[in-house]
Design a protein around this motif. Structure first.
Motif, PDB file in Angstrom:
ATOM      1  N   SER A  85      -3.596  -6.284 -15.145  1.00 51.26           N
ATOM      2  CA  SER A  85      -4.749  -6.111 -15.682  1.00 51.26           C
ATOM      3  C   SER A  85      -5.718  -5.670 -14.437  1.00 51.26           C
ATOM      4  O   SER A  85      -6.887  -6.141 -14.125  1.00 51.26           O
ATOM      5  N   LEU A  86      -5.272  -4.515 -13.918  1.00 48.42           N
ATOM      6  CA  LEU A  86      -5.904  -3.856 -12.809  1.00 48.42           C
ATOM      7  C   LEU A  86      -7.178  -3.320 -13.091  1.00 48.42           C
ATOM      8  O   LEU A  86      -7.345  -2.654 -14.210  1.00 48.42           O
ATOM      9  N   LYS A  87      -8.048  -3.604 -12.148  1.00 49.15           N
ATOM     10  CA  LYS A  87      -9.305  -2.944 -12.464  1.00 49.15           C
ATOM     11  C   LYS A  87      -9.819  -1.851 -11.486  1.00 49.15           C
ATOM     12  O   LYS A  87      -9.288  -1.767 -10.211  1.00 49.15           O
ATOM     13  N   PRO A  88     -10.992  -0.961 -11.520  1.00 47.27           N
ATOM     14  CA  PRO A  88     -11.096  -0.074 -10.619  1.00 47.27           C
ATOM     15  C   PRO A  88     -11.556  -0.748  -9.221  1.00 47.27           C
ATOM     16  O   PRO A  88     -11.247   0.143  -7.914  1.00 47.27           O
ATOM     17  N   GLU A  89     -12.144  -1.768  -9.180  1.00 48.56           N
ATOM     18  CA  GLU A  89     -12.617  -2.683  -8.094  1.00 48.56           C
ATOM     19  C   GLU A  89     -11.558  -2.889  -7.268  1.00 48.56           C
ATOM     20  O   GLU A  89     -11.516  -3.493  -6.296  1.00 48.56           O
ATOM     21  N   ASP A  90     -10.174  -2.938  -7.745  1.00 47.11           N
ATOM     22  CA  ASP A  90      -8.891  -3.438  -7.049  1.00 47.11           C
ATOM     23  C   ASP A  90      -8.470  -2.160  -6.081  1.00 47.11           C
ATOM     24  O   ASP A  90      -7.516  -2.500  -5.246  1.00 47.11           O
ATOM     25  N   THR A  91      -9.066  -1.001  -6.389  1.00 46.32           N
ATOM     26  CA  THR A  91      -8.862  -0.090  -5.419  1.00 46.32           C
ATOM     27  C   THR A  91      -9.101  -0.267  -3.902  1.00 46.32           C
ATOM     28  O   THR A  91     -10.129  -0.784  -3.632  1.00 46.32           O
ATOM     29  N   ALA A  92      -7.658  -0.056  -3.203  1.00 45.50           N
ATOM     30  CA  ALA A  92      -7.819  -0.433  -1.763  1.00 45.50           C
ATOM     31  C   ALA A  92      -6.769  -0.209  -1.076  1.00 45.50           C
ATOM     32  O   ALA A  92      -5.624   0.122  -1.978  1.00 45.50           O
ATOM     33  N   THR A  93      -6.574  -0.242   0.226  1.00 50.12           N
ATOM     34  CA  THR A  93      -5.328  -0.320   0.912  1.00 50.12           C
ATOM     35  C   THR A  93      -4.731  -1.724   0.932  1.00 50.12           C
ATOM     36  O   THR A  93      -5.705  -2.703   1.518  1.00 50.12           O
ATOM     37  N   TYR A  94      -3.684  -2.114   0.531  1.00 48.64           N
ATOM     38  CA  TYR A  94      -2.943  -3.459   0.560  1.00 48.64           C
ATOM     39  C   TYR A  94      -2.104  -3.739   1.575  1.00 48.64           C
ATOM     40  O   TYR A  94      -1.203  -2.719   2.149  1.00 48.64           O
ATOM     41  N   TYR A  95      -2.488  -4.735   2.380  1.00 45.38           N
ATOM     42  CA  TYR A  95      -1.405  -5.139   3.554  1.00 45.38           C
ATOM     43  C   TYR A  95      -0.904  -6.332   3.430  1.00 45.38           C
ATOM     44  O   TYR A  95      -1.484  -7.174   2.935  1.00 45.38           O
ATOM     45  N   CYS A  96       0.279  -6.580   3.751  1.00 44.29           N
ATOM     46  CA  CYS A  96       0.924  -8.096   3.879  1.00 44.29           C
ATOM     47  C   CYS A  96       0.956  -8.298   5.254  1.00 44.29           C
ATOM     48  O   CYS A  96       0.852  -7.432   6.309  1.00 44.29           O
ATOM     49  N   ALA A  97       0.796  -9.478   5.547  1.00 43.38           N
ATOM     50  CA  ALA A  97       0.690 -10.304   6.896  1.00 43.38           C
ATOM     51  C   ALA A  97       1.433 -11.620   7.157  1.00 43.38           C
ATOM     52  O   ALA A  97       1.729 -12.048   5.986  1.00 43.38           O
ATOM     53  N   ALA A  98       2.014 -11.619   8.260  1.00 47.05           N
ATOM     54  CA  ALA A  98       2.821 -12.996   8.364  1.00 47.05           C
ATOM     55  C   ALA A  98       2.240 -13.844   9.476  1.00 47.05           C
ATOM     56  O   ALA A  98       1.636 -13.288  10.517  1.00 47.05           O
ATOM     57  N   SER A  99       2.295 -15.303   9.520  1.00 45.65           N
ATOM     58  CA  SER A  99       1.903 -16.153  10.480  1.00 45.65           C
ATOM     59  C   SER A  99       2.886 -16.408  11.417  1.00 45.65           C
ATOM     60  O   SER A  99       4.123 -16.600  10.994  1.00 45.65           O
ATOM     61  N   ARG A 100       2.587 -16.666  12.698  1.00 49.30           N
ATOM     62  CA  ARG A 100       3.597 -17.247  13.579  1.00 49.30           C
ATOM     63  C   ARG A 100       3.215 -18.395  14.061  1.00 49.30           C
ATOM     64  O   ARG A 100       4.077 -19.147  14.705  1.00 49.30           O
ATOM     65  N   THR A 101       2.284 -19.147  13.233  1.00 50.70           N
ATOM     66  CA  THR A 101       1.884 -20.520  13.776  1.00 50.70           C
ATOM     67  C   THR A 101       2.040 -21.532  12.753  1.00 50.70           C
ATOM     68  O   THR A 101       1.772 -22.736  12.837  1.00 50.70           O
ATOM     69  N   THR A 102       2.115 -20.932  11.437  1.00 51.48           N
ATOM     70  CA  THR A 102       1.913 -22.005  10.260  1.00 51.48           C
ATOM     71  C   THR A 102       2.859 -21.516   9.086  1.00 51.48           C
ATOM     72  O   THR A 102       3.031 -20.332   8.804  1.00 51.48           O
ATOM     73  N   THR A 103       3.404 -22.632   8.564  1.00 54.96           N
ATOM     74  CA  THR A 103       4.262 -22.505   7.255  1.00 54.96           C
ATOM     75  C   THR A 103       3.498 -22.638   6.178  1.00 54.96           C
ATOM     76  O   THR A 103       4.004 -22.521   4.950  1.00 54.96           O
TER      77      THR A 103
END
Length: 125
Positions: A85-103
């Motif tokens: 159900s994507l909306k125009p306001e979802d327009t963006a660059t999407y990044y994934c990220a990982a933590s080194r300090t918490t699971t």
């Protein structure tokens, strides 16, 4: 340190779905929780979803709750963001990220240390 690579972005119409993927490589034993962030032009980057290492618990920003689902496959060192159900306001660059300090699943930006290059999602009205 790990390397993250996103894929799956594109141009879609409002109401469509997309599935973003994030592949983790490098020192995969060292990463824990993961998150998806997005940044629209002229705006700050903010988190939209965070998941714990096992993939059993995920949290979402209010703006995407009920539409986006984050998951991960540790056997493949991958994380995913299913966006419905994507909306125009979802327009963006999407990044994934990982933590080194918490699971533990977290929506706190400072727990994320390694980032991908991003994938563009554009939703037309």
């Amino acid at each position: 340190q790990v390397q993250l690579a996103e894929s799956g972005g594109g141009l879609v119409q409002a109401g469509d779905s997309l599935r973003l993927s994030c592949t983790v490589s490098g020192s995969t034993i060292t990463y824990g929780a993961m998150g998806w962030f997005r940044q629209a032009p002229g705006k700050e980057r903010h988190i939209v979803a965070g998941i714990n290492w096992s993939g059993s618990t995920a949290y979402y920003a209010d703006s995407v709750k009920g539409r986006f689902t984050m998951s991960k496959d540790n056997s493949k060192n991958m994380a995913f963001l299913q966006m419905n159900s994507l909306k125009p306001e979802d327009t963006a660059t999407y990044y994934c990220a990982a933590s080194r300090t918490t699971t533990i699943a977290t929506m706190t930006t400072q727990f994320y240390h390694d980032w991908g290059q991003g994938t563009q999602v554009t939703v037309s009205s």
